[in-house]
Design an enzyme around this catalytic site. Sequence first.
Site, mmCIF file in Angstrom:
data_model
loop_
_atom_site.group_PDB
_atom_site.id
_atom_site.type_symbol
_atom_site.label_atom_id
_atom_site.label_comp_id
_atom_site.label_asym_id
_atom_site.label_seq_id
_atom_site.Cartn_x
_atom_site.Cartn_y
_atom_site.Cartn_z
ATOM 1 N N LYS A 49 -38.160 -6.655 57.150
ATOM 2 C CA LYS A 49 -38.406 -6.956 55.724
ATOM 3 C C LYS A 49 -38.866 -8.402 55.634
ATOM 4 O O LYS A 49 -38.496 -9.226 56.468
ATOM 5 C CB LYS A 49 -37.111 -6.796 54.920
ATOM 6 C CG LYS A 49 -37.320 -6.678 53.432
ATOM 7 C CD LYS A 49 -37.641 -5.244 53.020
ATOM 8 C CE LYS A 49 -38.017 -5.126 51.556
ATOM 9 N NZ LYS A 49 -38.127 -3.710 51.153
ATOM 10 N N ASP A 109 -43.128 -4.483 47.943
ATOM 11 C CA ASP A 109 -41.760 -4.256 47.449
ATOM 12 C C ASP A 109 -41.753 -4.913 46.076
ATOM 13 O O ASP A 109 -42.829 -5.052 45.458
ATOM 14 C CB ASP A 109 -40.702 -4.859 48.396
ATOM 15 C CG ASP A 109 -39.262 -4.475 48.023
ATOM 16 O OD1 ASP A 109 -38.901 -3.300 48.185
ATOM 17 O OD2 ASP A 109 -38.494 -5.341 47.545
#
Length: 459
Positions: free
Chosen positions: A114, A154
Amino acid sequence: MAVLPSEPEFEQAYKELAVTLENSTLFQKYPQYRKALRIAAIPERVVQFRVVWEDDKGELQVNRGYRVQFNSALGPYKGGLRFHPSVNLSILKFLGFEQIFKNALTGLNLGGGKGGADFDPKGKSDNEIRKFCVAFMTELARHIGPDTDVPAGDIGVSGREIGYLFGQYKKIRNQWEGVLTGKGNSWGGSLIRPEATGYGLIYYVQKMIEYATNGKETIAGKRVAISGSGNVAQYAALKTIQLGGKVISMSDSKGALVVRDVDGEGFTPQEIEEIAALKVERQQISILANKEPYATKYKYIENARPWTHLPKVDVALPCATQNEVSGDDARALIAAGTRYVAEGSNMGSTQEAIDVFESHRETNTANFVWYAPGKAANLGGVAVSGLEMAQNSSRESWTSEKVDQRLHQIMENCFNLGLKTAKEYVKTPEGALPSLLAGSNIAGFIKVAEAMHDQGDWW
Ligand code: NDP
Ligand code: 8G0
């Protein structure tokens, strides 16, 4: 004096997983997995960098950029990029950690990672967004690649930002390759990727309802409370409506829109489209509050989440951000009759909320509820990203029917695996539904731990 955790979100995500493994028979059967967990808790690599860019006034701006390359046992690091002022290493480590086990549950060859930046896209011009993306990718490019690490969007990163990031990567490397997912349809993106997380969430909820009611009920006719109004929330809402469910709330970081009459009409597809258009402009849903038909049909509650403002709920879908369902929210949802909770957001529920949900799984009680964790219920997004990678590698573009059908199958497999694993490793109380939390955590963990063992990461 209690010592506060230095990485609260990461420690929360780690403990949530570790405790479910501990409370199962996994470590009794395979004590060596304790060692695997100790190793898996540390990222393989963390990259931190500065991002310097010029705003529209010609002034210098600087932000912190990150990529957490957590685990590559199952495939290239894979996971989104978040642009939000709250971004820090704790948040990205929690998200990267969750991503490892989620990606394992997709059944595809994807590692976990991430990244992102503490950049706030709100109030920025398109020119400033582009400049930031270019500056961010100028550093990130050296750390990623189609077989190394494949980021995506995201919170705060949509198709527009992916375009700017991709363009800069291509310039630096002089290579057109599948290094990012969530690309535009005409330049390597997959059909259904924008819809995938929200659609997949509803496919998963359909499996929950079908199982819990022995096939007697579906989402049709159910009141569905949704939080958030971004990518995940929008497509979860549209799929709910398409399947005959009624969406009774949407929200954003400034407040919630809830239907005044839960027995009347819910959100219409047109209203969801209007909200989507507003979000492209980075605006708040509050501007709809005094506009018709919204003003008559909905109540706008400032600085609130929907959960405590709904008298009757059947399905609750947190789709905004982490820790958006508290213990009190969980109790209010149960009091309103909620039967199914499935997380579109990552770590949508606090540990206290999870404990409340998990202790109400007895179907023979008046207020039972079944909870599905994000790492199972929201994996449709990363799964279709995996399918986008496959299409890029083979230089193919699949039809939306084919992608949607694969998505359906992946969600169903994940549901079945979570259920089966829970039955195998956790004692389910008489009359209770198996814990999808424990089952999904254990199944994802075993897959990753085994691959790590085979590759000599622990022995
Ligand atoms: P978007 O940026 O499209 O939308 C985020 C939504 O959540 C917006 O409505 C936003 O409000 C709200 N929100 C963001 N931060 C906060 C906060 N701190 N407090 C309250 N509300 C907040 O993001 P996505 O829809 O893509 O992501 C939503 C969640 O789903 C995240 O947890 C993400 O990690 C998770 N997820 C996303 C996937 C994907 O494919 N996109 C896949 C799997 C999980 P506002 O508009 O006011 O900013
Ligand atoms: O496609 C992805 O890699 C991606 C993007 C945003 C969020 C997630 C997630 O699973 O949380 C994955």
